[in-house]
Motif scaffolding. Structure first.
Motif, short mmCIF file in Angstrom:
data_model
loop_
_atom_site.label_atom_id
_atom_site.label_comp_id
_atom_site.label_asym_id
_atom_site.label_seq_id
_atom_site.Cartn_x
_atom_site.Cartn_y
_atom_site.Cartn_z
N TYR A 1 0.85 -1.20 0.00
CA TYR A 1 0.00 0.00 0.00
C TYR A 1 0.88 1.25 0.00
CZ TYR A 1 -4.04 2.91 1.25
OH TYR A 1 -5.05 3.84 1.25
N ILE A 2 0.44 2.24 -0.77
CA ILE A 2 1.02 3.58 -0.71
C ILE A 2 -0.06 4.51 -0.22
CG2 ILE A 2 2.16 5.42 -1.99
CD1 ILE A 2 3.16 3.40 -3.97
N SER A 3 0.09 5.01 0.98
CA SER A 3 -0.98 5.78 1.60
C SER A 3 -1.26 7.07 0.85
CB SER A 3 -0.61 6.09 3.06
OG SER A 3 -0.41 4.90 3.79
N LYS A 4 -0.21 7.80 0.54
CA LYS A 4 -0.42 9.10 -0.08
C LYS A 4 0.87 9.56 -0.73
CE LYS A 4 -2.65 13.52 1.02
NZ LYS A 4 -3.15 14.38 2.11
N VAL A 5 0.71 10.20 -1.88
CA VAL A 5 1.83 10.83 -2.58
C VAL A 5 1.45 12.29 -2.78
CG1 VAL A 5 3.26 10.89 -4.64
CG2 VAL A 5 2.50 8.69 -3.72
N GLU A 6 2.20 13.17 -2.16
CA GLU A 6 1.90 14.60 -2.23
C GLU A 6 2.86 15.30 -3.19
OE1 GLU A 6 1.11 16.50 1.71
OE2 GLU A 6 1.77 14.56 2.49
N PHE A 7 2.29 16.08 -4.11
CA PHE A 7 3.06 16.92 -5.02
C PHE A 7 2.81 18.37 -4.62
CE2 PHE A 7 2.41 12.97 -7.20
CZ PHE A 7 3.59 12.74 -7.88
N ARG A 8 3.71 18.93 -3.82
CA ARG A 8 3.45 20.27 -3.28
C ARG A 8 3.81 21.37 -4.26
NH1 ARG A 8 4.82 20.17 3.24
NH2 ARG A 8 3.39 18.43 3.74
N VAL A 9 5.00 21.30 -4.84
CA VAL A 9 5.43 22.32 -5.80
C VAL A 9 6.12 21.62 -6.96
CG1 VAL A 9 5.65 24.19 -4.12
CG2 VAL A 9 7.60 22.67 -4.56
#
Length: 598
Positions: free
Chosen positions: A506-514
């Motif tokens: 599982y990959i909980s979350k991938v955040e692309f901020r900038v």
């Protein structure tokens, strides 16, 4: 000269097989007496190859050829009958093992031998049903090719250049998303068990390059040409027609079974497919689905889209237990399941071909944003209107995920500090690391419990210098490559900690901020932040350093969960910052237990 009595016996044996022949041959009075066929009149192909099933001599003649060398009075009639049957000259050629009939999408025969093929002289199109279908056309005069989803039986379309009526040479029923409801929810494609997508991943990449006006190579995109397209962007969402999930559905094939170069790129040392490569392709495929979903009346005639699609985040990436081998074909399928004013959610499923069927490997949800590349602001996309029971169910699930993302904001420690229970956990773990004998002498002295490591001791880092090969269509670092690099570093960190090959579940979350500019240096840092039973959490952070100002910015956060056969060593925070990372990993793991494991 062969005796008549012998010929009569042999011919009688052949005539006994008339009952097993197709009815269209029986009205000719039975099969021709092949044993009486003179070699001089036989096709050269047959003489060299011999008849299947009969032993041939050095010259290629069968024993029946040699027995029938004497000329017969009826040889002309026999030749004509045999040519009419087309059993010797044409024969039946077995198609390759990977060939699929274009009508029924089954193996074992060509399209001309398909039971669904129309008889010669009956109908003007391959499809003779009453429903609308998908047709492929080619003008015989100007050789122009086109495809249409509004194709009907015995009806042609006019070539826009030559103005002549052209009938389709291929027709098939359009893929229906409702077919998904007849499959297990774990599956993602609507293809039949033996059908494979008609387009490959490289073909989709080429289409994207043309659509985004980003030619392959180092040539930079013409900014003035793109700037002229911004006037084609809509001023309101009401200007754009409503769309359905069916409008954006598509499938793409990664042909690993036939491309050795792709196998080398996708393979691990154990011969499995690299998960990072699948995530990389899924990110690119999500952009393609979004552009296919958008229907802007102002830009329909433009060969280049004025839209720029960016990845906002990737949510709920789950993996099945079975892993594809490097020689198994992969299929990516998906469609837009929700759309707001400027953003869309895309569901993508990755399957692999094994045991003559598609087996699900990965499911992921990408939240994508439509942007104006000149201003960086969001631009309007079409409204999504569910059509049918299946699309309505997908729409409701997408709304639930959207609400959950808003509610799960408490997972982030930026907006929600540790609550009472988590503060108590931090306190208890801190007290376990103090030496009671030196409590009043040296408060900085810490001890580790048995079979435990500091979180900081699990840290693994790597630095990367971006190059043009990693760029996307916005000339920044490709988000799919970021996911691949982060995943591979996280896997290495988990492996070195447990000394056992981990399985990504599982990959909980991938955040692309900038966005990550190409003229910067990247640093990836991975830490084992939590161990719960046979599960282990790895947090990976990507930081970008500007080469001119030396300013460092955290651009991406990744949260991975791995599973092991045996329990790994526990980890203990040595600083308050590590304690906060452990609290956040615990929140993600609790979500995994609640949403996936149960």
């Amino acid at each position: 000269m062969v005796e008549v009595g012998v010929l009569g016996q042999l011919q009688a044996g052949v005539l006994d097989s008339v009952k097993t022949m197709p009815s269209r041959y029986q009205d000719l009075g039975g099969p021709p007496p092949m044993i009486m066929y003179h070699p001089d009149a036989m096709p050269s192909k047959m003489l060299t190859a011999g008849w299947p099933g009969y032993p041939t001599g050095p010259s290629g003649y069968t024993k029946y050829h040699l027995a029938a060398l004497a000329p017969l009075d009826q040889i002309g009639d026999i030749t004509d009958a045999l040519n009419d049957l087309c059993l010797t000259e044409k024969g039946y050629k077995q198609p390759p093992a990977t060939y699929l009939c274009h009508l029924c999408f089954s193996k074992g025969h060509y399209i001309k031998d398909c039971p669904l093929a129309r008889p010669k002289g009956e109908g003007l199109t391959p499809y003779q049903g009453k429903k609308r279908c998908f047709g492929e056309y080619k003008c015989p005069k100007c050789k122009r090719k086109w495809m249409s989803g509004n194709s009907w039986a015995n009806m042609g379309q006019q070539c826009i250049k030559c103005h002549i009526n052209v009938y389709p040479h291929k027709q098939h029923r359009p893929i229906s998303l409702s077919a998904l409801s007849r499959q297990n929810e774990r599956g993602g494609g609507t293809s039949s068990p033996e059908q494979k997508p008609g387009q490959t991943i490289d073909e989709v990449k080429l289409k994207l390059s043309k659509l985004m006006n980003t030619p392959i190579g180092f040539a930079k995109t013409g900014t003035q040409e793109r700037a002229a397209l911004y006037k084609l962007l809509p001023s309101s969402q009401e200007e754009m027609p409503e769309r359905t999930m069916q409008d954006s559905y598509d499938e793409v094939l990664v042909p690993l079974s036939t491309h050795v170069k792709l196998q080398n790129i996708y393979a691990t040392v154990k011969g499995y497919v690299r998960v990072g490569r699948v995530l990389e392709d899924a990110d690119m495929f999500a952009v393609w689905l979004c552009l296919k979903f958008i229907d802007n009346p102002k830009s329909r005639e433009s060969p280049v889209t004025p839209y720029t699609i960016v990845t906002i985040l990737v949510d709920d990436i789950s993996f099945e237990k079975e892993r594809p081998r490097a020689w198994s074909d992969l299929r990516l399928s998906g469609h837009v399941v929700w759309s707001g004013k400027t953003s869309m959610e895309v569901r993508i499923v990755a399957d692999f071909w094994d045991r003559n069927s598609w087996i699900t490997h990965t499911k992921a949800y990408f939240v994508m944003g439509a942007r104006n590349a000149e201003t960086g602001k969001g631009t309007y996309v079409n409204k999504l209107k569910p059509n049918g029971v299946f699309e309505q169910e997908q729409w409701q699930r997408a709304l639930m995920r959207k609400k959950r993302r808003t509610a799960d904001a408490h997972i982030s420690l930026v907006t929600n500090p540790p609550h009472a229970d988590e503060q108590q956990m931090i306190f208890e773990k801190y007290m376990k690391t103090l030496d009671p004998s030196s409590f009043t002498i040296n408060l900085s002295k810490r001890i580790l419990p048995n079979d435990t490591l500091w979180i900081s001791d699990t840290c693994k880092c790597m630095e990367l210098h971006p190059h043009p090969e990693y760029r996307n269509h916005q000339n920044t670092f490709f988000g799919g490559t970021l996911m691949r690099v982060a995943n591979e570093l996280a896997w290495l960190t988990a492996f070195l900690h447990s000394r056992e090959r981990p399985s990504l579940v599982y990959i909980s979350k991938v955040e692309f901020r900038v966005p990550v500019p190409l003229d910067s240096f990247l640093k990836f840092t991975a830490l084992v932040t939590l161990v719960e039973g046979r599960y282990l959490s790895v947090t990976t952070v990507c930081e970008s350093t500007d080469v001119y100002t030396a300013k460092t910015t955290a651009t991406n956060f990744f949260h991975f969960i791995y599973k092991f056969e045996h329990q790994a060593k526990m980890v203990m925070p040595s600083t308050y910052m590590e304690s906060l990372l452990q609290v956040q990993s615990l929140r993600f793991f609790q979500h995994f237990e609640r949403e996936i494991m149960n």
